[in-house]
Design an enzyme around this catalytic site. Structure first.
Site, mmCIF file in Angstrom:
data_model
loop_
_atom_site.group_PDB
_atom_site.id
_atom_site.type_symbol
_atom_site.label_atom_id
_atom_site.label_comp_id
_atom_site.label_asym_id
_atom_site.label_seq_id
_atom_site.Cartn_x
_atom_site.Cartn_y
_atom_site.Cartn_z
ATOM 1 N N LEU A 344 0.814 -1.259 -0.021
ATOM 2 C CA LEU A 344 -0.055 -0.061 0.036
ATOM 3 C C LEU A 344 0.726 1.207 0.065
ATOM 4 O O LEU A 344 2.042 1.298 0.610
ATOM 5 C CB LEU A 344 -0.856 0.012 1.332
ATOM 6 C CG LEU A 344 -1.875 -1.010 1.268
ATOM 7 C CD1 LEU A 344 -2.675 -0.911 2.470
ATOM 8 C CD2 LEU A 344 -2.704 -1.581 0.087
ATOM 9 N N CYS A 345 0.256 2.435 -0.612
ATOM 10 C CA CYS A 345 0.990 3.673 -0.704
ATOM 11 C C CYS A 345 0.744 4.541 0.481
ATOM 12 O O CYS A 345 -0.067 5.566 0.739
ATOM 13 C CB CYS A 345 0.361 4.423 -1.833
ATOM 14 S SG CYS A 345 0.332 3.490 -3.266
ATOM 15 N N THR A 346 0.955 3.685 1.818
ATOM 16 C CA THR A 346 1.255 4.561 2.941
ATOM 17 C C THR A 346 2.128 3.950 3.933
ATOM 18 O O THR A 346 2.581 2.950 3.950
ATOM 19 C CB THR A 346 -0.197 4.168 3.708
ATOM 20 O OG1 THR A 346 -0.217 4.689 5.082
ATOM 21 C CG2 THR A 346 -0.554 2.871 3.711
#
Ligand SMILES: Cc1ncc(COP(=O)(O)O)c(C=O)c1O
Length: 427
Positions: A344-346
């Site tokens: 994920l982009c977090t």
């Protein structure tokens, strides 16, 4: 089954069904059930809390293996029935039950409705009377204190759960006066994830004393008293597993003297629990997609992370983030230190920080332990649109695909498309 045999199954699961995936070993759950029954001398019936793992195949496997099920939504109630559970063996807890949920559960024959408020009592009374029935209910009590050592506390402070102990007597009197309800007993679930036997025993002793006082106060000979187990799981390296025998040997004499009171001669004591039964029987498998060196740190970026297993990322009530135990499938000497992240982009999508593993290569599979409870069910699978993980169950020497179906379509009927006649086209 030893660790090497389990690893062989995990490798086969990843090979045949891909990753990310969860694998549940039913043999380990059966062993845990047997160990609990033996240690507790069969004094407590076992009620499985569906919330910790509502996989339908697992619920079906549980039929006849645990005594009772506890559900916390009408969705879980439906799953239980679909899995073949007799509704009479199901209890329904949960602090925010809506009118339609209470109605469906009562009309569906739920064995015990666990009332968390007088509001719920009023609704259930009305529904039961309208249907010409009498619904068996428990009242959930929130005690004044919870011993130190519980990772999650649900009482001993302002809490949405149940009736606070100082208000309990009055609430019980009102419930007893409702003709559509029959007060069958009491329920306490005050905290969980405790690895300290003394604290667990102290908690149970507190429950027994509350049960005795309240039953005497309203002259109730209950047929059912529920003790929320609180039994914890050693999720992290260095955690000492709970010594079950120590809990059992300390509490069994108290249970014996409790039962000596004629008021409780026909009472069934029940232990409500989830993680202690199934967590250690489950593994979460992820595959290394990419390896990166970043400012001196080795990062293994994997195909699953917090979207599939939020608790392992440390964002499910953990105060200080600690790594779940994990290993590289296929084994090997531990030679590298890695941060393990998801796709994920977090920056919070991290399964491990500084974990020691064998030197990793792209394509390697990592197995996160203790993932049979609060794994998929406690995770934001729709964030960021990755396909849901498979779920696999090893039963009697065979691997079964028990994946759930999640809606992944990108066609939403009824929502106008840009080329259609709807608002978007004219905007
Ligand atoms: C009412 C109730 N029962 C049972 C459980 C199961 O707890 P555990 O999985 O920790 O045993 C919970 C967990 O929050 C709960 O709230």
């Amino acid at each position: 089954m030893n660790a090497a045999d389990r690893d062989t199954w995990l490798a086969a699961a990843a090979e045949q069904f891909g990753t990310p995936s969860f694998v549940y070993f039913t043999e380990a759950i059966a062993e845990r059930i047997a160990a609990l029954r033996h240690a507790l001398d069969d004094q407590l019936a076992l009620s499985f809390a569906v919330k910790c793992n509502p996989n339908p195949a697992l619920l079906k496997w549980m039929v006849g293996r645990v005594d009772l099920l506890d559900v916390s939504s009408i969705g879980e109630f439906r799953l239980a029935l679909q899995a073949g559970w007799d509704p009479a063996l199901v209890s329904f807890t949960g602090p925010g039950k809506r009118e339609f949920e209470i109605r469906e559960a009562v009309l569906g024959g739920v064995g015990l409705l666990v009332l968390e408020s007088l509001r719920e009592a009023g609704i259930a009374d009305e529904v039961a009377r309208a249907a010409g029935r009498v619904q068996r209910v428990l009242l959930r009590i929130a005690p004044d204190s919870v011993p130190r050592g519980f990772g999650d506390q649900m009482a001993g402070r302002p809490s949405p759960f149940g009736i606070d102990l100082p208000d309990a007597r009055e609430a019980l009197e009102q419930i007893v006066a409702m003709p559509g309800l029959r007060l069958a007993g009491l329920h306490i679930y005050s905290g969980t994830q405790c690895l300290k036997p003394d604290a667990i025993v102290e908690n149970y002793r507190g429950f027994l004393s509350i049960f005795a006082d309240l039953c005497e106060a309203v002259d109730l000979a209950p047929d059912s008293l529920v003790l929320g187990s609180g039994l914890g799981v050693a999720y992290h390296e260095g955690d000492t597993p709970l010594p079950l025998e120590a809990v059992a040997s300390a509490i069994l004499p108290d249970i014996a003297s409790f039962r000596a009171d004629p008021r409780f001669a026909h009472t069934r004591l029940k232990l409500e629990l989830g993680r202690y039964l199934v967590a250690e029987a489950g593994y979460f498998l992820v595959r290394v997609v990419s390896l990166k060196q970043s400012r001196g740190v080795s990062i293994a970026i994997c195909d699953g992370g917090m979207n599939n297993h939020l608790p392992a990322s440390g964002h499910f009530g953990m105060v200080i983030r600690r790594n779940y135990k994990m290993h590289r499938v296929g084994g090997g000497a531990e030679t590298g230190t890695y941060d393990v992240t998801g796709p994920l982009c977090t920056s919070i999508d991290r399964l491990a920080g500084g974990v020691v593993l064998p030197t990793l290569s792209e394509g390697d599979v990592i197995a996160v332990h203790n993932s049979g409870a609060y794994g998929l069910t406690a995770s934001p699978i729709h964030f960021i649109g990755h396909a849901p993980p498979a779920e696999l169950m090893v039963v009697d020497g065979a691997l079964h695909d028990v994946s759930r179906f999640f809606e992944t379509t990108t066609a939403w009927p009824g929502v106008p498309s840009p080329e259609g006649q709807g608002a978007l086209a004219t905007a």
